[in-house]
Design a protein around this motif. Structure first.
Motif, PDB file in Angstrom:
ATOM      1  N   VAL A   5       0.929  -1.125  -0.150  1.00  0.00           N
ATOM      2  CA  VAL A   5       0.019  -0.027  -0.076  1.00  0.00           C
ATOM      3  C   VAL A   5       0.815   1.120   0.089  1.00  0.00           C
ATOM      4  O   VAL A   5       1.858   1.367   1.027  1.00  0.00           O
ATOM      5  N   THR A   6       0.833   2.138  -1.035  1.00  0.00           N
ATOM      6  CA  THR A   6       1.735   3.334  -1.184  1.00  0.00           C
ATOM      7  C   THR A   6       1.051   4.700  -0.863  1.00  0.00           C
ATOM      8  O   THR A   6      -0.171   4.724  -0.967  1.00  0.00           O
ATOM      9  N   ASP A   7       1.655   5.260  -0.035  1.00  0.00           N
ATOM     10  CA  ASP A   7       1.311   6.762   0.191  1.00  0.00           C
ATOM     11  C   ASP A   7       0.227   6.957   0.883  1.00  0.00           C
ATOM     12  O   ASP A   7      -0.922   7.668   0.606  1.00  0.00           O
ATOM     13  N   ALA A   8      -0.174   6.007   1.744  1.00  0.00           N
ATOM     14  CA  ALA A   8      -1.271   5.960   2.791  1.00  0.00           C
ATOM     15  C   ALA A   8      -1.375   7.049   4.005  1.00  0.00           C
ATOM     16  O   ALA A   8      -0.153   7.263   4.360  1.00  0.00           O
ATOM     17  N   THR A   9      -2.470   7.774   3.933  1.00  0.00           N
ATOM     18  CA  THR A   9      -2.438   8.457   5.287  1.00  0.00           C
ATOM     19  C   THR A   9      -2.932   7.906   6.287  1.00  0.00           C
ATOM     20  O   THR A   9      -4.145   7.324   6.198  1.00  0.00           O
ATOM     21  N   LEU A  10      -2.382   7.762   7.386  1.00  0.00           N
ATOM     22  CA  LEU A  10      -2.779   6.868   8.750  1.00  0.00           C
ATOM     23  C   LEU A  10      -3.713   7.987   9.487  1.00  0.00           C
ATOM     24  O   LEU A  10      -3.486   9.196   9.012  1.00  0.00           O
ATOM     25  N   ALA A  11      -4.195   7.566  10.292  1.00  0.00           N
ATOM     26  CA  ALA A  11      -5.309   8.182  11.345  1.00  0.00           C
ATOM     27  C   ALA A  11      -4.469   9.333  11.838  1.00  0.00           C
ATOM     28  O   ALA A  11      -5.146  10.549  12.164  1.00  0.00           O
ATOM     29  N   LEU A  48      -5.785   5.093   5.532  1.00  0.00           N
ATOM     30  CA  LEU A  48      -5.649   3.779   5.653  1.00  0.00           C
ATOM     31  C   LEU A  48      -6.072   3.474   7.282  1.00  0.00           C
ATOM     32  O   LEU A  48      -5.150   4.002   7.965  1.00  0.00           O
ATOM     33  N   PHE A  49      -6.661   2.883   7.599  1.00  0.00           N
ATOM     34  CA  PHE A  49      -7.265   2.365   9.091  1.00  0.00           C
ATOM     35  C   PHE A  49      -7.112   0.911   9.201  1.00  0.00           C
ATOM     36  O   PHE A  49      -7.227   0.082   8.336  1.00  0.00           O
ATOM     37  N   PRO A  50      -6.726   0.280  10.407  1.00  0.00           N
ATOM     38  CA  PRO A  50      -6.877  -0.973  10.879  1.00  0.00           C
ATOM     39  C   PRO A  50      -8.464  -1.358  10.723  1.00  0.00           C
ATOM     40  O   PRO A  50      -9.277  -0.567  10.819  1.00  0.00           O
ATOM     41  N   GLY A  51      -8.693  -2.613  10.176  1.00  0.00           N
ATOM     42  CA  GLY A  51      -9.902  -3.079  10.148  1.00  0.00           C
ATOM     43  C   GLY A  51     -10.881  -2.881  11.331  1.00  0.00           C
ATOM     44  O   GLY A  51     -10.095  -3.143  12.373  1.00  0.00           O
ATOM     45  N   GLY A 338     -15.337  17.204  11.370  1.00  0.00           N
ATOM     46  CA  GLY A 338     -14.738  17.891  12.472  1.00  0.00           C
ATOM     47  C   GLY A 338     -15.255  17.295  13.766  1.00  0.00           C
ATOM     48  O   GLY A 338     -14.876  17.827  14.889  1.00  0.00           O
ATOM     49  N   GLU A 339     -16.122  16.485  13.973  1.00  0.00           N
ATOM     50  CA  GLU A 339     -16.946  16.215  15.317  1.00  0.00           C
ATOM     51  C   GLU A 339     -16.198  15.456  16.237  1.00  0.00           C
ATOM     52  O   GLU A 339     -16.455  15.112  17.520  1.00  0.00           O
ATOM     53  N   ILE A 340     -15.237  14.564  15.647  1.00  0.00           N
ATOM     54  CA  ILE A 340     -14.533  13.719  16.507  1.00  0.00           C
ATOM     55  C   ILE A 340     -13.121  13.364  15.432  1.00  0.00           C
ATOM     56  O   ILE A 340     -13.045  13.822  14.471  1.00  0.00           O
ATOM     57  N   SER A 341     -12.052  13.193  16.079  1.00  0.00           N
ATOM     58  CA  SER A 341     -10.765  13.027  15.573  1.00  0.00           C
ATOM     59  C   SER A 341     -10.582  11.955  14.791  1.00  0.00           C
ATOM     60  O   SER A 341     -11.302  10.543  15.185  1.00  0.00           O
ATOM     61  N   TYR A 342      -9.797  11.593  13.734  1.00  0.00           N
ATOM     62  CA  TYR A 342      -9.664  10.272  12.916  1.00  0.00           C
ATOM     63  C   TYR A 342      -9.242   9.453  13.906  1.00  0.00           C
ATOM     64  O   TYR A 342      -9.242   8.139  13.904  1.00  0.00           O
ATOM     65  N   GLU A 343      -8.168   9.664  14.966  1.00  0.00           N
ATOM     66  CA  GLU A 343      -7.320   8.620  15.784  1.00  0.00           C
ATOM     67  C   GLU A 343      -8.357   8.200  16.845  1.00  0.00           C
ATOM     68  O   GLU A 343      -8.326   6.928  17.293  1.00  0.00           O
ATOM     69  N   ARG A 344      -9.283   8.967  17.251  1.00  0.00           N
ATOM     70  CA  ARG A 344     -10.494   8.649  18.368  1.00  0.00           C
ATOM     71  C   ARG A 344     -11.339   7.562  17.459  1.00  0.00           C
ATOM     72  O   ARG A 344     -11.364   6.286  17.921  1.00  0.00           O
TER      73      ARG A 344
END
Ligand SMILES: NC(=O)N[C@@H](CC(=O)O)C(=O)O
Ligand SMILES: [Zn+2]
Ligand SMILES: [Zn+2]
Length: 432
Positions: A5-11, A48-51, A338-344
């Protein structure tokens, strides 16, 4: 097989290449050179997120294949970015013995995603053979009747919790106290069937106070046996606070985050579920607790019923709504706004459930973890429509709301879903 997987933005915003070898993540680096055998997934501009790990689904087999099957339910999961599901015991036969567990596990071979199977408790259960099997959890243990009428008495609950503690199995609890239900709500039902019924009477009947009272009892019993208790589908801030005060973990469903009693009239019986929809104020308080970190996980309680079953009066209709395909899309839409963060979102859909239910190889994008991955375009929002979803039931309580859907879902290195198509691969029991 290997996947790059190339150039994926992580959370967390980092842009990375991710190499998958076999079933696991082999490297996460700023730049990795493609090899000849690599299948390349270009993730430029995408995330790209974990399943997602959904510890609470009802895939209905054995017994109710007309509502859902392991095939349709798991495809719905894969298309929604869910790569692990845990099935609940209110099937026919109920999963209350080793034999019933084995029967369900054989059917789950159809699953497109990895799965766990939880064991249930009724007066007829056979704990010896049940705990002999690799249970995902003991539960959901029903403190009040829901679909399947598996509500149990206090003494049996205490016995069951003790057995689970001895076996080192987490207990998941459907916490409502039926003694606090408001029977007079039946008289306030305005009539009608299906969409013309008014599910607000259901919310009045299964009163909000009934949740915290049952949670308090569950955590007390858990403490007596030193058991790990997880409260299923908490729907009130009071229930969450009681769970946390008592040292339990808890989950919330998408319907208690995105729907409230304000939607109950329009949804009719399609908005009847247990615990029921709560006030707009309580919904907002649940959302706050999710964002703050008090609620550990989002779990769908995916509970499909057919339209024919729902198109009856409010008191005759079965309880439950589907949700496994729309959980991550709804949360990603909330993150987009913007109501919750991607990490959360990542943590409450994947890492936290993996930790609570002891799945060390699941729920994270790290070297050595299972390659369970979801790729999506974070700006690509579309309308949720029941007819586009893959559950057998064909409807959703979230009709018309926005969702950011996965493009690609990978389970242990294998692409199981891509842009509307499924590849014929099967999931495994996460406890085997
Ligand atoms: N949530 C529901 O309303 N229904 C669930 C059972 C349950 O989780 O209580 C079902 O299996 O239909
Ligand atoms: Zn339940
Ligand atoms: Zn459930």
């Amino acid at each position: 097989m290997s996947l790059l997987v190339t150039d994926a933005t992580l959370a967390d915003g980092r842009v990375r290449d991710v190499r998958v070898e076999g079933e696991s993540i082999a490297a996460v680096e700023e730049s990795l050179d493609p090899r000849e055998e690599d299948r390349i997934l270009n993730a430029a501009g995408k995330m790209l997120f974990p399943g997602a790990v959904d510890p609470h689904v009802h895939f209905r087999e054995p017994g109710f294949s007309h509502k859902e099957t392991w095939g349709t339910g798991s495809k719905s999961a894969a298309a929604g970015g869910v790569t692990v599901v845990a099935d609940q015991p209110n099937t026919t036969p109920p999963t209350i013995s080793g034999e019933a567990f084995d029967e369900k596990e054989a059917l789950a071979a159809e699953s497109a995603v990895d799965f766990g199977i939880s064991g249930g408790v009724t007066a007829d259960w056979d704990p010896d053979s049940l705990f002999d099997r690799p249970l995902f959890a003991l539960g959901e243990v029903f403190l009040a009747d829901s679909t399947g009428d598996m509500g149990i008495e206090a003494d049996l609950f205490a016995d069951a919790v003790e057995r689970a503690a001895e076996a080192d199995v987490t207990v998941t609890v459907h916490a409502e106290d039926a003694d606090l239900f408001d029977e007079s709500a039946r008289e306030r039902d305005a009539g009608g069937t299906g969409r013309t019924a008014d599910a607000d009477a259901w919310s009045q009947y299964r009163a909000a106070e009934a949740e915290a009272a049952a949670v308090e009892r569950a955590v007390e019993v858990g403490a007596d046996s030193n058991a790990d208790v997880h409260i299923a589908h908490t729907s009130t801030p009071e229930g969450v606070d009681a769970a946390k005060a008592g040292g339990a973990t808890c989950e919330v469903t998408p319907h208690h985050l995105f729907l409230s009693r304000a939607d109950a009239t329009e949804l009719g019986t399609y908005g009847r579920m247990n615990p029921p929809l709560r006030s707009e104020e309580r919904r907002a308080a649940m959302w706050e607790r999710l964002v703050d970190g008090e609620i550990d996980a989002v779990a769908t309680d995916h509970a499909p019923h057919t339209r024919a079953e729902k198109d009856v009066g409010l008191w005759e209709a079965p309880s439950g709504v589907p949700g496994v395909e729309t959980m991550l899309p709804l949360l990603l839409e909330a993150a987009r706004k913007g109501e919750i963060s991607y990490e959360r979102v990542r943590d409450v859909t994947a890492a936290n459930a993996a930790e609570i239910f002891d799945l060390p190889s699941k729920g994270r994008i790290e070297v050595g973890a299972d390659a369970d991955l979801v790729l999506f375009d974070p700006e690509e929002s579309r309308e949720i429509r029941g007819e586009d979803l893959h559950s057998n039931c064909g409807w959703t309580p979230f009709e018309g709301m926005g969702g950011v859907f996965p493009e690609t879902t990978v389970v242990r290195g294998r692409v199981v879903y891509e842009n509307g198509s499924f590849e014929d691969v099967s999931g495994e029991n996460v406890r085997d």
